[in-house]
Motif scaffolding. Structure first.
Motif, PDB file in Angstrom:
ATOM      1  N   GLU A  51       0.375  -2.136  11.783  1.00  0.00           N
ATOM      2  CA  GLU A  51       1.106  -1.027  11.175  1.00  0.00           C
ATOM      3  C   GLU A  51       1.738  -1.487   9.868  1.00  0.00           C
ATOM      4  N   VAL A  52       1.581  -0.658   8.825  1.00  0.00           N
ATOM      5  CA  VAL A  52       2.146  -0.944   7.509  1.00  0.00           C
ATOM      6  C   VAL A  52       3.140   0.165   7.185  1.00  0.00           C
ATOM      7  N   THR A  53       4.356  -0.222   6.766  1.00  0.00           N
ATOM      8  CA  THR A  53       5.375   0.761   6.395  1.00  0.00           C
ATOM      9  C   THR A  53       6.050   0.322   5.098  1.00  0.00           C
ATOM     10  N   PRO A  54       6.472   1.283   4.261  1.00  0.00           N
ATOM     11  CA  PRO A  54       7.183   0.908   3.035  1.00  0.00           C
ATOM     12  C   PRO A  54       8.617   0.491   3.356  1.00  0.00           C
ATOM     13  N   ILE A  55       9.205  -0.383   2.514  1.00  0.00           N
ATOM     14  CA  ILE A  55      10.572  -0.831   2.787  1.00  0.00           C
ATOM     15  C   ILE A  55      11.596   0.211   2.369  1.00  0.00           C
ATOM     16  N   ASN A  56      11.236   1.064   1.383  1.00  0.00           N
ATOM     17  CA  ASN A  56      12.135   2.141   0.963  1.00  0.00           C
ATOM     18  C   ASN A  56      11.293   3.303   0.458  1.00  0.00           C
ATOM     19  N   LYS A  57      11.943   4.310  -0.096  1.00  0.00           N
ATOM     20  CA  LYS A  57      11.225   5.513  -0.526  1.00  0.00           C
ATOM     21  C   LYS A  57      10.923   5.521  -2.019  1.00  0.00           C
ATOM     22  N   SER A  58      10.950   4.365  -2.655  1.00  0.00           N
ATOM     23  CA  SER A  58      10.666   4.313  -4.094  1.00  0.00           C
ATOM     24  C   SER A  58       9.188   4.590  -4.355  1.00  0.00           C
ATOM     25  N   LYS A  59       8.873   5.004  -5.567  1.00  0.00           N
ATOM     26  CA  LYS A  59       7.500   5.326  -5.939  1.00  0.00           C
ATOM     27  C   LYS A  59       6.595   4.106  -5.809  1.00  0.00           C
ATOM     28  N   GLU A  60       7.092   2.942  -6.228  1.00  0.00           N
ATOM     29  CA  GLU A  60       6.283   1.722  -6.157  1.00  0.00           C
ATOM     30  C   GLU A  60       5.956   1.357  -4.706  1.00  0.00           C
ATOM     31  N   ALA A  61       6.934   1.464  -3.826  1.00  0.00           N
ATOM     32  CA  ALA A  61       6.718   1.119  -2.416  1.00  0.00           C
ATOM     33  C   ALA A  61       5.728   2.084  -1.779  1.00  0.00           C
ATOM     34  N   ARG A  62       5.859   3.373  -2.099  1.00  0.00           N
ATOM     35  CA  ARG A  62       4.939   4.356  -1.522  1.00  0.00           C
ATOM     36  C   ARG A  62       3.523   4.187  -2.056  1.00  0.00           C
ATOM     37  N   SER A  63       3.395   3.770  -3.335  1.00  0.00           N
ATOM     38  CA  SER A  63       2.058   3.588  -3.887  1.00  0.00           C
ATOM     39  C   SER A  63       1.379   2.347  -3.311  1.00  0.00           C
ATOM     40  N   MET A  64       2.147   1.336  -2.930  1.00  0.00           N
ATOM     41  CA  MET A  64       1.577   0.137  -2.316  1.00  0.00           C
ATOM     42  C   MET A  64       1.266   0.321  -0.828  1.00  0.00           C
ATOM     43  N   TRP A  65       1.877   1.315  -0.217  1.00  0.00           N
ATOM     44  CA  TRP A  65       1.763   1.545   1.212  1.00  0.00           C
ATOM     45  C   TRP A  65       0.325   1.849   1.629  1.00  0.00           C
ATOM     46  N   GLY A  66      -0.262   2.877   1.061  1.00  0.00           N
ATOM     47  CA  GLY A  66      -1.631   3.267   1.419  1.00  0.00           C
ATOM     48  C   GLY A  66      -2.648   2.213   1.016  1.00  0.00           C
ATOM     49  N   MET A  67      -2.431   1.604  -0.155  1.00  0.00           N
ATOM     50  CA  MET A  67      -3.356   0.567  -0.625  1.00  0.00           C
ATOM     51  C   MET A  67      -3.342  -0.641   0.314  1.00  0.00           C
TER      52      MET A  67
END
Length: 177
Positions: A51-67
């Motif tokens: 399971e992969v989850t972002p550390i916060n709701k920032s744009k950079e974290a969300r863009s790295m999440w799916g990748m």
């Protein structure tokens, strides 16, 4: 919210997966691979898989999440089944053959083009006009296919050249008198 990132990555049968901090490693029938997940994402082994989850709701974290989730899925697929790209040679006299580990292409130039594949990539020539590139790393398989295609890209008037299997070549009409 990433629709891809929300899904856990299932571990295929026959693949041994480990998560050590930000590093995901997998070992299977095709070899061993590992991927270091970006520090903006948290990765852990769950009941359904990785399971992969972002550390916060920032744009950079969300863009790295799916990748990051896709890269983990790619290493699992790579060590279990591998990746394949097929190329077709279109043109009179265009042909390919293997001489040892070297791919020799006759593409209408005054000389034959020789290509040595990188380590971990295998190239097979079924028919003289079909090339199959396979390996466990999706990125390297795609780069090798693009490199071979760049020796003689398909041209729009007659469609001659090296093209991907199933690629549509936009055709142009020739000169009018």
């Amino acid at each position: 919210m990433s629709r891809i990132g929300k899904k856990p990555v299932p571990v295929p049968s026959g693949v041994d997966a480990k998560v050590d901090g930000q590093t995901v490693s997998a070992k299977g029938p095709k070899g061993q691979m590992e991927f270091v997940v970006n520090e903006l994402c948290l990765v852990k082994m769950g009941d359904d898989g990785v399971e992969v989850t972002p550390i916060n709701k920032s744009k950079e974290a969300r863009s790295m999440w799916g990748m990051s989730r896709t890269m983990v899925a790619n290493i699992f697929e790579g060590v279990s089944t591998g990746f394949v790209r097929k190329l077709e040679l279109v043109g009179v006299g265009y042909r390919a053959q293997m001489k040892g580990q070297t791919l020799v292409l006759a593409l209408g130039y005054s000389h034959d083009v020789e290509f040595n594949p990188p380590e971990g990539i295998s190239i097979t020539v079924g028919k003289p006009t079909e090339i199959e590139i396979s390996g466990r790393d999706k990125q390297v398989v795609g780069e090798v296919a693009a490199k071979i295609r760049s020796f003689r890209p398909p041209e729009p008037y007659k469609g001659k050249g090296v093209k991907y299997e199933g690629e549509y070549i936009f055709r142009k009409e020739g000169k009018k008198k």
